[in-house]
Design a protein around this motif. Structure first.
Motif, PDB file in Angstrom:
ATOM      1  N   PHE A 114      96.120  79.232  51.911  1.00 40.16           N
ATOM      2  CA  PHE A 114      97.252  80.000  51.384  1.00 40.16           C
ATOM      3  C   PHE A 114      96.890  80.571  50.011  1.00 40.16           C
ATOM      4  O   PHE A 114      96.376  79.855  49.159  1.00 40.16           O
ATOM      5  CB  PHE A 114      98.495  79.111  51.269  1.00 40.16           C
ATOM      6  CG  PHE A 114      99.039  78.695  52.613  1.00 40.16           C
ATOM      7  CD1 PHE A 114      99.954  79.485  53.291  1.00 40.16           C
ATOM      8  CD2 PHE A 114      98.595  77.526  53.218  1.00 40.16           C
ATOM      9  CE1 PHE A 114     100.438  79.114  54.534  1.00 40.16           C
ATOM     10  CE2 PHE A 114      99.072  77.144  54.468  1.00 40.16           C
ATOM     11  CZ  PHE A 114      99.996  77.941  55.127  1.00 40.16           C
ATOM     12  N   GLY A 115      97.178  81.849  49.835  1.00 31.39           N
ATOM     13  CA  GLY A 115      96.888  82.517  48.569  1.00 31.39           C
ATOM     14  C   GLY A 115      95.471  83.043  48.536  1.00 31.39           C
ATOM     15  O   GLY A 115      94.837  83.235  49.590  1.00 31.39           O
ATOM     16  N   PRO A 116      94.938  83.308  47.327  1.00 31.45           N
ATOM     17  CA  PRO A 116      93.618  83.933  47.198  1.00 31.45           C
ATOM     18  C   PRO A 116      92.500  83.203  47.929  1.00 31.45           C
ATOM     19  O   PRO A 116      91.551  83.830  48.397  1.00 31.45           O
ATOM     20  CB  PRO A 116      93.374  83.918  45.683  1.00 31.45           C
ATOM     21  CG  PRO A 116      94.737  83.897  45.076  1.00 31.45           C
ATOM     22  CD  PRO A 116      95.611  83.137  46.026  1.00 31.45           C
ATOM     23  N   ALA A 126     103.274  98.480  44.022  1.00 27.88           N
ATOM     24  CA  ALA A 126     104.057  97.483  44.767  1.00 27.88           C
ATOM     25  C   ALA A 126     103.606  96.089  44.368  1.00 27.88           C
ATOM     26  O   ALA A 126     102.507  95.897  43.828  1.00 27.88           O
ATOM     27  CB  ALA A 126     103.878  97.671  46.269  1.00 27.88           C
ATOM     28  N   LEU A 127     104.474  95.142  44.630  1.00 25.52           N
ATOM     29  CA  LEU A 127     104.152  93.733  44.420  1.00 25.52           C
ATOM     30  C   LEU A 127     104.349  93.007  45.744  1.00 25.52           C
ATOM     31  O   LEU A 127     105.353  93.229  46.430  1.00 25.52           O
ATOM     32  CB  LEU A 127     105.082  93.135  43.360  1.00 25.52           C
ATOM     33  CG  LEU A 127     104.736  91.732  42.873  1.00 25.52           C
ATOM     34  CD1 LEU A 127     103.463  91.759  42.028  1.00 25.52           C
ATOM     35  CD2 LEU A 127     105.883  91.154  42.049  1.00 25.52           C
ATOM     36  N   TRP A 162     102.511  83.126  46.130  1.00 30.93           N
ATOM     37  CA  TRP A 162     101.296  83.790  45.660  1.00 30.93           C
ATOM     38  C   TRP A 162     101.604  85.269  45.521  1.00 30.93           C
ATOM     39  O   TRP A 162     102.130  85.887  46.455  1.00 30.93           O
ATOM     40  CB  TRP A 162     100.140  83.539  46.636  1.00 30.93           C
ATOM     41  CG  TRP A 162      99.836  82.079  46.717  1.00 30.93           C
ATOM     42  CD1 TRP A 162      99.021  81.362  45.887  1.00 30.93           C
ATOM     43  CD2 TRP A 162     100.371  81.140  47.671  1.00 30.93           C
ATOM     44  NE1 TRP A 162      99.029  80.040  46.262  1.00 30.93           N
ATOM     45  CE2 TRP A 162      99.832  79.876  47.356  1.00 30.93           C
ATOM     46  CE3 TRP A 162     101.250  81.250  48.757  1.00 30.93           C
ATOM     47  CZ2 TRP A 162     100.143  78.735  48.087  1.00 30.93           C
ATOM     48  CZ3 TRP A 162     101.567  80.115  49.481  1.00 30.93           C
ATOM     49  CH2 TRP A 162     101.011  78.873  49.148  1.00 30.93           C
ATOM     50  N   LYS A 163     101.241  85.812  44.357  1.00 31.10           N
ATOM     51  CA  LYS A 163     101.663  87.152  43.979  1.00 31.10           C
ATOM     52  C   LYS A 163     100.446  88.079  43.944  1.00 31.10           C
ATOM     53  O   LYS A 163      99.418  87.738  43.349  1.00 31.10           O
ATOM     54  CB  LYS A 163     102.294  87.057  42.586  1.00 31.10           C
ATOM     55  CG  LYS A 163     103.052  88.264  42.123  1.00 31.10           C
ATOM     56  CD  LYS A 163     103.569  88.015  40.709  1.00 31.10           C
ATOM     57  CE  LYS A 163     104.664  86.958  40.658  1.00 31.10           C
ATOM     58  NZ  LYS A 163     105.031  86.586  39.274  1.00 31.10           N
ATOM     59  N   ASN A 194      95.079  93.073  43.478  1.00 28.33           N
ATOM     60  CA  ASN A 194      94.509  91.863  42.881  1.00 28.33           C
ATOM     61  C   ASN A 194      95.558  90.764  42.846  1.00 28.33           C
ATOM     62  O   ASN A 194      96.750  91.022  42.649  1.00 28.33           O
ATOM     63  CB  ASN A 194      93.970  92.129  41.471  1.00 28.33           C
ATOM     64  CG  ASN A 194      95.071  92.502  40.503  1.00 28.33           C
ATOM     65  OD1 ASN A 194      95.548  93.635  40.515  1.00 28.33           O
ATOM     66  ND2 ASN A 194      95.488  91.549  39.677  1.00 28.33           N
ATOM     67  N   TRP A 195      95.089  89.543  43.061  1.00 24.29           N
ATOM     68  CA  TRP A 195      95.991  88.394  42.993  1.00 24.29           C
ATOM     69  C   TRP A 195      96.337  88.101  41.547  1.00 24.29           C
ATOM     70  O   TRP A 195      95.498  88.252  40.653  1.00 24.29           O
ATOM     71  CB  TRP A 195      95.329  87.169  43.612  1.00 24.29           C
ATOM     72  CG  TRP A 195      95.132  87.247  45.084  1.00 24.29           C
ATOM     73  CD1 TRP A 195      93.971  87.554  45.734  1.00 24.29           C
ATOM     74  CD2 TRP A 195      96.114  87.008  46.097  1.00 24.29           C
ATOM     75  NE1 TRP A 195      94.168  87.520  47.095  1.00 24.29           N
ATOM     76  CE2 TRP A 195      95.478  87.190  47.340  1.00 24.29           C
ATOM     77  CE3 TRP A 195      97.454  86.662  46.061  1.00 24.29           C
ATOM     78  CZ2 TRP A 195      96.151  87.032  48.550  1.00 24.29           C
ATOM     79  CZ3 TRP A 195      98.130  86.503  47.264  1.00 24.29           C
ATOM     80  CH2 TRP A 195      97.482  86.690  48.486  1.00 24.29           C
ATOM     81  N   VAL A 196      97.549  87.651  41.320  1.00 18.24           N
ATOM     82  CA  VAL A 196      98.004  87.294  39.973  1.00 18.24           C
ATOM     83  C   VAL A 196      97.903  85.785  39.821  1.00 18.24           C
ATOM     84  O   VAL A 196      98.522  85.034  40.582  1.00 18.24           O
ATOM     85  CB  VAL A 196      99.463  87.746  39.742  1.00 18.24           C
ATOM     86  CG1 VAL A 196      99.935  87.330  38.352  1.00 18.24           C
ATOM     87  CG2 VAL A 196      99.580  89.257  39.928  1.00 18.24           C
ATOM     88  N   GLU A 197      97.119  85.366  38.846  1.00 22.82           N
ATOM     89  CA  GLU A 197      96.985  83.933  38.572  1.00 22.82           C
ATOM     90  C   GLU A 197      98.086  83.505  37.601  1.00 22.82           C
ATOM     91  O   GLU A 197      98.510  84.300  36.757  1.00 22.82           O
ATOM     92  CB  GLU A 197      95.621  83.644  37.937  1.00 22.82           C
ATOM     93  CG  GLU A 197      94.432  83.983  38.816  1.00 22.82           C
ATOM     94  CD  GLU A 197      94.208  82.953  39.896  1.00 22.82           C
ATOM     95  OE1 GLU A 197      94.715  81.821  39.744  1.00 22.82           O
ATOM     96  OE2 GLU A 197      93.544  83.283  40.899  1.00 22.82           O
TER      97      GLU A 197
END
Lengths: 85, 152
Positions: free
Chosen positions: A8-10, B46-47, B122-123, B132-135
């Motif tokens: 799940f997620g990155p 977009a998000l 998860w964003k 890109n993923w936001v940590e």
């Protein structure tokens, strides 16, 4: 014993689409040992050694020092750090 | 309405409609809300919010129960989007009611700070065809830790 591995997620991007299946002989293992054994069976297994990942078994989060009792068919989820809100 | 209300949806949040009914209890003297929106940074198109099909609901319920117990609030609503959102859309809406203002306000702050690092979301930010993923940030972790260690 077969385990279903979910992402799940990155971390899911690094492991590729879908879930994986691994086999394990021991029912009782530490979380650290479980991660190691799963990583060795996966093509991009190093990605799941990321210490920032959280691990859940059948939708229950594990503690880092937990000794786990596993059963055939258990689902092991690797979850990237959460970023809600 | 139960005292802890969790609303997880891939449909746009109607913030006004969500908060209606929370102050109907005559013992309520204060209501507080927080709404987080998709912010325009000049390039964002977009998000995308992903969630866990089971654990996210469970985590939000746990956070709501802790907020009720810790602050003595009367009621709490946590509404959170998942899926793809455009700039300006609400991502999350939190509303609390309590006999007095301080617990209502503190419970809202607690809930959004904890939710950011303890609820499985998860964003991902989209800029055209790239993403890109936001940590979670250091500030996100620090705020969460402060509440969890009782240093608020």
């Amino acid at each position: 014993m077969k385990l279903a591995i979910e992402y799940f997620g990155p971390v899911g991007d690094r492991m590729g689409p879908g879930s994986d299946t691994v086999t394990l002989d021991d029912r009782s293992v530490s979380l650290e040992s479980l991660i190691d054994r799963i990583a060795k069976q996966l093509e991009n297994g190093e990605a799941i050694r990321d210490p920032h990942l959280r691990i859940a078994i059948n939708d229950q989060l594990c503690g880092k020092t937990d000794i786990l009792t596993l059963n055939d068919g258990d689902r092991i989820a690797f979850l990237s750090p959460f970023s809600g809100g | 309405m139960d005292s802890a209300n969790i609303f997880l949806t891939d449909e746009p949040l109607n913030v006004t409609a969500l908060s209606e009914g929370l102050t109907a209890n005559p013992k309520v003297g204060a209501g507080a809300t927080f709404t987080g929106y998709v912010r325009d940074d000049g390039e964002l198109t977009a998000l995308e919010l992903r969630h866990h099909p089971i654990m996210t609901q469970t985590a939000l319920e746990q956070i709501a129960r802790i907020a009720i117990d810790r602050f003595g609030i009367t009621e709490i609503l946590i509404a959170h989007r998942y899926g793809r959102m455009e700039v300006g859309e609400p991502i999350v809406h939190i509303a609390t009611t309590a006999p007095h203002r301080r617990p209502a306000l503190d419970a809202v702050s607690f809930t959004i700070d904890i939710l950011k690092t303890q609820a499985p979301f998860w964003k991902r930010e989209w800029r055209g065809d790239t993403s890109n993923w936001v940590e979670p940030t250091r500030e996100d972790h620090d705020k969460s830790t402060q509440w969890l260690e009782g240093k608020e």
